[in-house]
Structures are given as structure tokens and as C-alpha cells.
Design a protein around this motif. Structure first.
Motif, PDB file in Angstrom:
ATOM      1  N   CYS B  72      35.321  28.688  44.741  1.00  0.00           N
ATOM      2  CA  CYS B  72      35.492  29.310  46.052  1.00  0.00           C
ATOM      3  C   CYS B  72      34.738  28.521  47.108  1.00  0.00           C
ATOM      4  CB  CYS B  72      34.990  30.751  46.002  1.00  0.00           C
ATOM      5  SG  CYS B  72      35.108  31.595  47.585  1.00  0.00           S
ATOM      6  N   ALA B  86      39.396  36.860  46.423  1.00  0.00           N
ATOM      7  CA  ALA B  86      39.031  36.849  45.013  1.00  0.00           C
ATOM      8  C   ALA B  86      39.830  37.911  44.283  1.00  0.00           C
ATOM      9  CB  ALA B  86      37.544  37.113  44.870  1.00  0.00           C
ATOM     10  N   SER B  88      40.247  39.657  40.404  1.00  0.00           N
ATOM     11  CA  SER B  88      39.570  39.736  39.114  1.00  0.00           C
ATOM     12  C   SER B  88      39.984  41.028  38.434  1.00  0.00           C
ATOM     13  CB  SER B  88      38.063  39.704  39.328  1.00  0.00           C
ATOM     14  OG  SER B  88      37.384  39.951  38.123  1.00  0.00           O
ATOM     15  N   ALA B  91      34.976  44.370  38.164  1.00  0.00           N
ATOM     16  CA  ALA B  91      34.217  44.337  39.409  1.00  0.00           C
ATOM     17  C   ALA B  91      32.764  44.662  39.127  1.00  0.00           C
ATOM     18  CB  ALA B  91      34.792  45.342  40.393  1.00  0.00           C
ATOM     19  N   ILE B  96      30.619  40.498  43.217  1.00  0.00           N
ATOM     20  CA  ILE B  96      31.335  40.683  44.485  1.00  0.00           C
ATOM     21  C   ILE B  96      30.527  40.110  45.640  1.00  0.00           C
ATOM     22  CG2 ILE B  96      32.299  42.383  46.077  1.00  0.00           C
ATOM     23  CD1 ILE B  96      32.558  44.286  43.665  1.00  0.00           C
ATOM     24  N   TYR B 107      37.987  40.976  47.948  1.00  0.00           N
ATOM     25  CA  TYR B 107      37.880  41.079  46.491  1.00  0.00           C
ATOM     26  C   TYR B 107      38.855  42.150  46.038  1.00  0.00           C
ATOM     27  CZ  TYR B 107      35.335  40.798  42.029  1.00  0.00           C
ATOM     28  OH  TYR B 107      34.964  40.574  40.727  1.00  0.00           O
ATOM     29  N   PHE B 131      38.873  44.813  50.661  1.00  0.00           N
ATOM     30  CA  PHE B 131      38.596  45.178  49.274  1.00  0.00           C
ATOM     31  C   PHE B 131      39.612  46.207  48.795  1.00  0.00           C
ATOM     32  CE2 PHE B 131      34.586  44.542  51.557  1.00  0.00           C
ATOM     33  CZ  PHE B 131      34.163  43.389  50.927  1.00  0.00           C
ATOM     34  N   VAL B 135      36.821  48.570  44.404  1.00  0.00           N
ATOM     35  CA  VAL B 135      35.781  47.646  44.836  1.00  0.00           C
ATOM     36  C   VAL B 135      34.954  48.268  45.950  1.00  0.00           C
ATOM     37  CG1 VAL B 135      35.349  45.392  45.870  1.00  0.00           C
ATOM     38  CG2 VAL B 135      37.140  45.651  44.160  1.00  0.00           C
TER      39      VAL B 135
END
Lengths: 213, 213
Positions: B72, B86, B88, B91, B96, B107, B131, B135
Motif C-alpha cells: 500500500c 484495503a 480483507s 478485521a 486497520i 477498509y 469503511f 469495520v
DNA sequence: CACCCAATACCGGTTTACCGGTAGAACAAA
DNA sequence: TTTGTTCTACCGGTAAACCGGTATTGGGTG
């Protein structure tokens, strides 16, 4: 917001006894002053500061023994709460800006009126910065120095500056960007020249202050 | 403020082909997307980045070949305008925060809904940070790390820190404060320990960010 | 094409920072 | 009175920054 409880200690530092007496009389009419102390040299004053404190210092910045700029900084370093008002009989733009940079809360010409002195005193005590009339006029006209184009950094330079602010070493940055450490150092040096600073610390502060990142 | 002219280039970096296909389909419904490119490793993507640019990168931060945090950062260093989101499937609070620190604009958990993906995309494009729901919940509960008492500096330490930010050297500071250079260095080292940094550059940034001066 | 700028890279040398300790004196709080 | 904090100061060593140059390459632009 002057304190209601009247107990400010004022120090006057000026090598001309006449000016000291003038200021003393001028300030007698001001309520809220508990004590006044006068000194004719910077050395005398700093000695006194070693075991006393002043709330306000009226500082002549043209003293025989020490440089007014340094003295102002020393006062603020030794006692950050103390308010320093620069007093001078000549006003030059760069000098005014420099002493403000060194922590002074105002700049007064000696020919300012009693009313003006009191106004500036109140202004400074309430947390502001105060100038006598003529000084305001000088500050109003922009100096050449301020007009100079803000240094612009190249893409690569910004990248490297970013990593410098993160505390990375030259070799670390070189690895991260897949460059020779020598190249990174060259960029770093070019930036320092552009921004007119002489080390990484000032470089970082310049970057922060000018929001270059 | 999405661009009216529809021409965003999106890159998807994820080692699971299934996820790539899922995202591809999910994003097909979104107006304003000019091109989509998918990569299964960080290396592949960085190679592509060498002579292309993406407006948005959906970045899986658990890739086999490279660390997501570093990748990143590398993306943002190479192309600061690119927006990195991001992605994923787990979390963790500190993760984060770290990736945001490294320049990500959001995220997302992989189980987020299509609507949520689109919302986050728009949010990020308009300059914000986005988010997915879960998150946000994790971020909402304060971590222990943030609760720790802010390091406090002593008077002397603040004085010295001030001078450090001005780019003064240890010996220069020592002269200004009438101390041994060794003493100044000790103070400097104590501050670095307190603030958990490892050099003057980070010390300055810590001072600026936490407004310690 | 000539010119400038950005980016790359090098050399050799001096100065400073950083790290690992240790330690005494002053002072205030428990 | 013991304990803790702050400020002071030292030693010896390694790593890094800083300085003064120089130089080549690849893109743009007048």
C-alpha cells in the motif's frame, strides 16, 4: 481579559535611563501593576531572572551588551509564560518579524503614546500580539521576502521528504525506493537548498509548516 | 463528487480468483468505470504499475508474496493520486489503523454487500475514508493503545525539543542553554524513549503531531 | 538543435547523531 | 527516611548526516 486581581510584575530593560523613567511614569497610571524593575543591560536582567520572574518584559532590542533577538529567545526559553514586548526607536520590517519569531508578543516604537502603550499591554496580556501604529503600517506593506515563490518540490523529492519525516535513514529510503543511497542523499541536499534549510530537522519543520506533503 | 465523465480505471489485487470474479461482477453495475485489471500477486501489480496507472486499487492485504502494508505504501509513493481501498476477510483494529497510516482510503471486509462496496467507492473517490459496517464497529471501540497516557515532557525537555525543531545541533543547544553537550544528549535520548521514537526526525514529527510545543 | 531540469550516481572528508551503559546532586513526595 | 523524578554529566564506540564537488542520462521546450 486582564486579571481582576492586580498583581503584574513588570521589568523594563533599556540602556537609556531617560526611557526607563519615561516608561515608569507612563505605566504608573495603569491599574494592576504590582512591581516594576528596571535594568540597563541584558546581562543584569538575566541575572535577576535567575531567581525572579516577571509577567511582562518591556525589552529594548538595541542593547549594548547583547543582541535583542537572542535575549528575547533566552527569556522565553527560561520562562515561557513571560510576555515580552519589544521596544525600539526604529522599526524595520525584517527585525519586527524576527523578534516575533523569537517569541515576542508585540513591537512598540518609543514614540508611541501612553494610551498606545496601555492598549498594547492589555492586548498582549490577553494573549494577543500588539503593535503601535507605525509598526502596523510597516507590517501592512508586504515585504519582498514574503513574495518570493514558494519552493516547489519534484515528485521524487516529495516521496523522499515523506520518508525523511518518517525518520527513515538515507540507506533505508534508498532500499525502499530501489535507488542508490547516494542518489537519495543528492535529493535530500537539493531539497535543503531549495527550502533554504541546513539539516533534516529544519527540512521537516519546513515541510510541516508549508504543508508540502 | 464523482466525475461526470465516466472513466475510472480500477485495479483488483487478490490472490483468490474467485474473489476477483466476484468483485468484477459486483462492479460491473457501477457507472463510470472505464477499465478493470486484475492481478493475483503484488509483484504482478507493481510491474504493471511501472507503465500504467490506476485510479482505484482494491487491494487484498493478505497476499502471498508481499506484505499488504508495504505494498500500500509503495503504491502511494509511486502514485500518490491513486486511491487504495484495503480489502480483507478479517478485521483487526491495529491492522486497520496501520493500513490507513500507510495511505489507504478505506477498509472493506470481503463479506460486505454490493451496495456497500459502491458506497465506499464513491466515498473514497470524493476524498473521504470509507469503511464497511463491521469495520466501523471495530473502529468505534477504543483500543488500549490509544488510551495510554500521553507522554509528558519536563520543562527542560521542552526547551531542548524546541531547539531541536529549529535544527540546532546538540553542541549548539548546549551553548545556548549553558549546559554540557552530554547533558543535552541525555535529555534528547530520554525524550526519544518517552515518545517511543528512534531519531530526531520522528521526535520532531511526534512533537508536531501531538502539539507538545 | 541547443538548453534546462529531473533524476540518477559517485568520491573523500568532517561533523553529528545514536547507542550501550553509569552516576551524582537536588528536591519533593510518600 | 526511603523512594522517585529531574537535571546534570561522563565514556567509548558505530552509524549516519552533512559538505564540497563532479557527472551522465533522458525528457521536454524554445
Amino acid at each position: 481579559m486582564l486579571k481582576q486581581t492586580a498583581d503584574y510584575t513588570i521589568a523594563i530593560v533599556d540602556d537609556h535611563p531617560v526611557v526607563i523613567e519615561g516608561l515608569r511614569i507612563l505605566l504608573q497610571g495603569v491599574p494592576g501593576i504590582a512591581g516594576m524593575h528596571a535594568f540597563t543591560t541584558g546581562g543584569e536582567f538575566m541575572d535577576w531572572m535567575a531567581d525572579h520572574t516577571a509577567d511582562i518584559v518591556l525589552l529594548d532590542i538595541m542593547l549594548p551588551d547583547v543582541n535583542g533577538l537572542d535575549l528575547c529567545k533566552d527569556i522565553k526559553l527560561a520562562s515561557p509564560e513571560t510576555i515580552v514586548l519589544a521596544v525600539s526607536n526604529q522599526a524595520e520590517r525584517s527585525m519586527i518579524l524576527q523578534i516575533l519569531q523569537n517569541g515576542a508578543s508585540g513591537y512598540l516604537l518609543k514614540n508611541a503614546s501612553a494610551a498606545e502603550f496601555r492598549r498594547c499591554l492589555e492586548e498582549a496580556l490577553s494573549g494577543g500580539v500588539a503593535f503601535s501604529r507605525e509598526v502596523r503600517e510597516i507590517l501592512a506593506r508586504p515585504g519582498r521576502a514574503e513574495l518570493k515563490a514558494p519552493a516547489t518540490l519534484t515528485r521524487r523529492e516529495k516521496q523522499i521528504l515523506q520518508l525523511v519525516t518518517e525518520g527513515k535513514t538515507t540507506t533505508g529510503i534508498a532500499k525502499e525506493l530501489h535507488l542508490s543511497p547516494l542518489t537519495v542523499e543528492t535529493h535530500r541536499r537539493n531539497m535543503m537548498q531549495k527550502l533554504e534549510v541546513k539539516n533534516a530537522a529544519e527540512l521537516i519543520m519546513a515541510a510541516v509548516q508549508r504543508k508540502l506533503l
